[in-house]
Structures are given as structure tokens and as C-alpha cells.
Scaffold this motif. Structure first.
Motif, PDB file in Angstrom:
ATOM      1  N   LEU A  83       1.067  -1.193  -0.186  1.00 22.75           N
ATOM      2  CA  LEU A  83      -0.468  -0.239   0.084  1.00 22.75           C
ATOM      3  C   LEU A  83       0.991   0.822  -0.135  1.00 22.75           C
ATOM      4  N   THR A 111       1.395   1.998  -3.772  1.00 19.61           N
ATOM      5  CA  THR A 111       0.972   2.176  -4.603  1.00 19.61           C
ATOM      6  C   THR A 111       0.357   2.973  -4.696  1.00 19.61           C
ATOM      7  N   THR A 136      -3.400   4.729  -2.724  1.00 19.69           N
ATOM      8  CA  THR A 136      -5.037   4.405  -2.405  1.00 19.69           C
ATOM      9  C   THR A 136      -5.557   5.496  -3.417  1.00 19.69           C
ATOM     10  N   PRO A 137      -7.059   5.324  -3.250  1.00 14.12           N
ATOM     11  CA  PRO A 137      -7.645   5.867  -4.115  1.00 14.12           C
ATOM     12  C   PRO A 137      -8.453   6.808  -3.899  1.00 14.12           C
ATOM     13  N   ALA A 157     -10.792   6.858  -0.777  1.00 11.35           N
ATOM     14  CA  ALA A 157     -10.360   6.841   0.243  1.00 11.35           C
ATOM     15  C   ALA A 157     -10.822   7.190   2.002  1.00 11.35           C
ATOM     16  N   LYS A 191      -5.387  -5.572   1.864  1.00 11.67           N
ATOM     17  CA  LYS A 191      -5.351  -3.343   0.393  1.00 11.67           C
ATOM     18  C   LYS A 191      -7.103  -3.253   0.237  1.00 11.67           C
ATOM     19  N   ILE A 249      -7.682   0.623   2.283  1.00 10.05           N
ATOM     20  CA  ILE A 249      -8.406   1.886   1.708  1.00 10.05           C
ATOM     21  C   ILE A 249      -9.648   1.612   2.545  1.00 10.05           C
ATOM     22  N   SER A 271      -8.416   1.391  -6.968  1.00 12.25           N
ATOM     23  CA  SER A 271      -6.357   1.218  -6.875  1.00 12.25           C
ATOM     24  C   SER A 271      -5.568   1.316  -8.320  1.00 12.25           C
ATOM     25  N   TYR A 272      -6.425   0.000  -9.011  1.00 11.03           N
ATOM     26  CA  TYR A 272      -5.321  -0.094 -10.045  1.00 11.03           C
ATOM     27  C   TYR A 272      -5.887   1.610 -10.943  1.00 11.03           C
ATOM     28  N   ASP A 289      -6.380   4.127 -10.516  1.00  8.32           N
ATOM     29  CA  ASP A 289      -5.000   4.945 -10.236  1.00  8.32           C
ATOM     30  C   ASP A 289      -4.066   4.855 -10.347  1.00  8.32           C
ATOM     31  N   ARG A 290      -3.411   4.031 -10.091  1.00  8.20           N
ATOM     32  CA  ARG A 290      -1.615   3.557 -10.690  1.00  8.20           C
ATOM     33  C   ARG A 290      -1.747   3.733 -12.387  1.00  8.20           C
TER      34      ARG A 290
END
Length: 545
Positions: free
Chosen positions: A24, A27, A29-30, A33, A107, A111, A136-137, A139-140
Motif C-alpha cells: 500500500l 501503490t 490509495t484511491p 478512500a 489492500k 483503503i 486503486s489499480y 489510479d495507478r
């Protein structure tokens, strides 16, 4: 499906806690969150329906509701199994996983602020957690607000949600988008129905698809260790070397049928985890019968304890308490594999030598369970294509090489009779695929891309439902109705099989089953539902819809 070794459980739990923090911090968090942690819990009286849970989770994390539902359907058919873990230690409708290779449960907890125990057992919290992980993915990947509104932009995020990488992750994402293409309806525990309406999709696999990392090379994937399989369309994704033994100490004399208690992609990934200590020789997907080989026949997979040395193990995607996973396509594909294995190794095609995991010596497992239709399955193994299908015919290739019980996803490196069919169709329609040799090489890839471009199909070079449907339906557009027969009816039946993902046997006679399939297709495409095939239905098929 074997459970993981108990000796590793405590050690994994402590490792996972540390890994979750590391992941976390790396990567992030969105953006949503901060407010997600303060969402009200599901009411104690259960008024919070599953449909509402999907809508609320989708709205909170700005994930398309239908995409979220399709991911859940692909993972569990929207059944949380009362909080019991899958074979990969995944929980709930969204299969939030807690294992060294996939830490989506931890994860989701970080979040959303939801405790792990609630994410495991509470459906609304689990769906919220799945949405949080998907976001979250996204956002990444750098998806902005407008892109998040485009369901096609989520393809690489969906691939990451699989917990696997490379071709396995792409196949997972392709399956989710196939559910969006065809639509689905599922009845969840409690009787509520969750549905997704069919729609055209063209997932963005461009530059962002490169974010799906290539599959890690395992110790078993060494030079000279290519698979040896009598089933030519099987894909090869090797299990980790810690999860099987090279060679055998006994002659192969039986086939053992398993159920994964989890998803196709998740099971394949689990076999690649060096701490799993489990594997099988083959895994069969529910939706389209795709087969992946993970251990060579000549090596000893860890799937049935005392029977490992003499048995070949075949895992089937699904759960033993949910018969919806055991599709006609899965039965047929698995039976074709089992029949080929029996022919290769001289195994009698009977229930003494083709057995369930529950029947293996020294086992404490119950799969494939009471919903597995042994009479139907053995009928297919023995060559009775009408088993369980009301007397309809043809489970395998037709005499012209174009008719199959299913039309799986094909891409570069694939081989077998379905590839030959694609090459034959492309060549006939003026797209030079080279010789129809059953090997998906550079010439075939070029021809597929050219065909897709010319027909306004997603031009990624992968032959999926849309491309199959367009290729198989190509030709004249005669009006067809119940009672008709001939080559045009057979062409219609094949294209419906590709478009619907359900076998419509290509017998060349337009009977009640074909009429119902036509009505289903017309409903999904928003056409007049007449059961009669006229120019508008043909036009939709020609467009790969």
C-alpha cells in the motif's frame, strides 16, 4: 482440489500483514478512500440488497457498476459462500484474496477501513472492497474521471485484479469483457437476481496493456520442458517447480476429476505460488471450456495424495455447491481432454479409471460433488455427443472442420483444430492467413488484424467472440425460420454458438433449440424478437455483435 498445507498458515499470516503495508505504501490509495472508511455498515436486518451494494460501491469508488458485477460474476458467480475461503484463500463475492501472491483482502481493508473479518463475511463490505481495489489499480494506471466513465478503459485494471500476470491476466480480463458482451443474470443466495445487459465492448488493450507484467519464469519453465499434451488447444502455463515432482514412480492408469473451489485464473496462479504445494495437470474454464496445462503428463502433480503417482488430475473452475459452473461447454471440453488422455495412455474409459477426487484413495475431499453429472460426462468421454442434450449432435469438429461445441479465445502461439478453422475462414474470405496448418503464427496474426480492421472489430489480433461470430456468419442473408434446413442453417448455428457462448449444435436443421437461441440473440441485440432470421439479424452477426 487439495487444501494448502496447514504448516504454512501461521507463517503466511504474519508475512501477509507486513506485505500489505509495503504494497500500500508503494501503490497508494484511491482518492475516494478518505470518505470510504466512514460508509455506514450493512443494516443488521439485511435490507441492504446485493444490487444496492453494487450501486453504492460503484458510486463511491467511481467504478462502472456493470464492470464491478462482471468481475464478481467471473470470480464467484456472485456467491460469497458464507465467508468460506476458496482454495487460493479468497473470500466473498469479489474473491478478495489473502495469499503471498495476491493481497487484495489486505489492500481492501487499508483503503476502506473495514476490518478483515467483515470483508470476508459481509457481502456489501466485500463488494465495497472489490471496488476499492479496482479503483486503486485504475489510479495507478492514471485513469482520469472521463476515462473511468469508459468501461473499455478498465481492461488493464481488470487484468491486475486477477492477481496473476501476462497471458493468464489477459485471459482473465478477456473473460470479464466477454461477460459484458453477452450479458448475464445470476440469482444470489436469498433469491435476488443480479443482471448485466449485453452491450458492445472494445476494451483498450493499447499502451496500458503493457502494464500487465509478463509472466514470471518459474523453475519448471526451463529449456526442454515444453508441455507434451494430446489436447492441441491447451495453453501452457507451468506450475512452480516446488508444486510437483519431475517424473513418476508408477504407470499412469487413471484420470481424477477435481473442482477448483475458486476461479480459473486464480487456480492457475495458485499453482505458480512456490508455497502452495498443490497443482494439477490441467485446468478447465467454465465459460468457454478453455484448457490450460500446468504440469506435464510425465511429471507427478500434487492433487490426490496417494493417487498422485499414477493419476492425471483435471481441475474444473467452480464450486461444488453451485451447479451453474458446470456448463455444457466445460463438460464437452473436459471430456474431449479425458478421452484423448485415455487413448494416449491406454486408460479404460470407465468409472473405475475415471474417478472423482472424493473417490481417490486416502482423500478427505468431496469434489466434484453431487452436482457433477457423471452420466453426461462419461457419455461425452465415450463419444456420445447427445449426452444430456436431448439428442442433438456434434460435440467436436465437423467434417468440414468449422463446427465446434465452443469457439475459444485464440492468439499468437495457439494451435489446434480451432486455429485451422480460423485460417480456413480467413483464407476463404480473402485474408491470407497462410496454410491452414493449425499454428497461429505471424501470417495468421496479420490476417486476423486485417480482417478485424476491415470489419470495424477490435484489431488486437486476438480471435474472440466478436471475430468468431463475424467469420462464421459471413455469407448470404436468406430468411430462415423453424423447419428450414441446409448449409445456411448450419452457418447460423455456428455463429450463434460463438455469439452466445452456448453450444447450438450445427446439425443444419432449424428446430426449437435453434429458434430459442435466435430469440435470445435478438433480445440481447435489441432486435425484434421473432425467432426468424432476416437481414437485420444477419447484419448483427456479420458485425460480430
Amino acid at each position: 482440489m487439495p487444501r494448502r498445507a496447514a504448516a504454512h498458515t501461521g507463517r503466511r499470516a504474519s508475512v501477509l500483514a507486513a506485505l500489505a503495508v509495503t504494497a500500500l505504501s508503494a501503490t497508494g490509495t484511491p482518492a475516494a478512500a478518505a470518505t470510504a472508511a466512514h460508509l455506514p455498515a450493512t443494516p443488521a436486518d439485511g435490507r441492504h440488497t446485493v444490487n444496492q451494494a453494487f450501486v453504492r460501491a460503484a458510486g463511491r469508488f467511481d467504478v462502472p457498476r456493470d464492470l464491478l458485477a462482471a468481475v464478481g460474476y467471473g470470480e464467484t458467480h456472485l456467491d460469497g459462500h458464507t465467508g468460506q475461503p476458496s482454495q487460493a484463500n479468497g473470500y466473498g463475492v469479489m474473491h478478495l484474496a489473502s495469499n503471498p501472491a495476491n493481497r487484495s483482502l489486505e489492500k481492501a481493508a487499508a483503503i476502506t477501513g473495514e476490518p478483515l473479518s467483515r470483508l470476508r463475511r459481509d457481502t456489501a463490505a466485500n463488494i465495497l472492497g472489490g471496488a476499492a481495489v479496482l479503483r486503486s489499480y485504475a489510479d495507478r494506471l492514471g485513469l482520469d474521471g472521463d476515462e473511468r466513465d469508459d468501461i473499455d478503459a478498465w481492461y488493464p485494471a481488470v487484468a491486475q485484479y486477477s492477481g496473476t500476470t501476462g497471458r493468464a491476466a489477459a485471459r482473465y480480463a478477456d473473460t470479464v469483457y466477454a461477460f459484458l458482451t453477452h450479458g448475464f443474470a445470476a440469482t444470489v443466495p436469498g433469491g435476488e437476481q443480479i443482471s448485466v445487459t449485453a452491450r458492445p465492448v472494445a476494451p483498450d488493450k493499447g499502451t496500458r496493456s503493457a502494464t500487465v507484467a509478463p509472466e514470471k519464469r518459474t523453475l519448471s519453465a526451463t529449456v526442454g520442458r515444453a508441455p507434451i499434451t494430446p489436447y492441441p488447444s491447451a495453453l501452457w502455463v507451468p506450475a512452480d517447480a516446488h508444486n510437483f515432482t519431475v517424473g513418476r514412480t508408477a504407470k499412469i492408469d487413471k484420470v481424477i476429476i477435481h473442482v477448483t473451489q475458486g476461479s480459473y485464473a486464480g487456480s492457475i496462479k495458485w499453482f505458480q505460488d512456490p508455497t502452495a504445494e498443490v497443482s494439477a495437470h490441467y485446468v478447465v474454464r467454465s465459460s468457454d471450456g478453455q484448457v490450460t496445462q500446468t504440469v506435464r503428463d510425465s511429471d507427478t502433480a500434487y492433487h490426490a495424495k496417494e493417487a498422485n503417482a499414477s493419476a492425471l488430475g483435471i481441475e474444473h473452475e467452480g464450486y461444488i455447491d453451485d451447479p451453474s459452473w458446470f456448463t455444457d461447454t466445460m463438460y464437452r471440453a473436459s471430456a474431449a481432454l479425458t478421452s484423448a488422455l485415455c487413448d494416449k495412455y491406454g486408460i479404460p474409459k470407465d468409472r473405475t479409471h475415471i474417478i472423482g477426487h472424493s473417490e481417490a484413495p486416502g482423500t478427505d475431499h468431496t469434489d466434484p460433488g453431487r452436482y457433477w453429472d457423471w452420466n453426461r460426462y462419461m457419455g461425452f468421454v465415450e463419444g456420445d455427443s447427445s449426452s444430456g442434450n436431448g439428442g442433438s449432435s456434434t460435440s467436436g469438429s465437423s467434417s468440414d472442420g468449422l463446427g465446434f461445441a465452443s469457439y475459444p479465445l485464440l492468439q499468437s502461439g495457439a494451435s489446434g483444430a480451432q486455429v485451422t478453422a480460423v485460417q480456413q475462414l480467413l483464407n476463404t474470405q480473402g485474408f491470407a492467413a497462410g496454410g491452414a496448418d493449425g499454428s497461429f503464427g505471424a501470417a495468421t496474426l496479420s490476417a486476423v488484424k486485417a480482417y478485424q480492421t476491415s470489419h470495424a472489430l477490435p484489431a488486437g489480433g486476438i480471435v474472440g467472440p466478436k471475430t468468431w461470430t463475424a467469420l462464421l456468419s459471413a455469407g448470404s442473408t436468406p430468411t430462415l425460420r423453424q423447419g428450414d434446413s441446409g448449409a445456411d442453417v448450419k452457418r447460423l448455428q455456428r455463429s450463434l454458438t460463438a455469439a452466445l457462448g452456448t453450444t447450438v449444435d450445427a446439425v443444419g436443421t432449424f428446430g426449437p433449440v435453434t429458434a430459442e437461441a435466435v430469440r435470445t440473440y435478438q433480445t440481447r441485440q435489441g432486435l425484434a424478437v421473432t425467432g426468424i432470421v432476416s437481414s437485420n439479424t444477419w447484419a448483427a452477426l456479420h458485425a460480430g455483435r
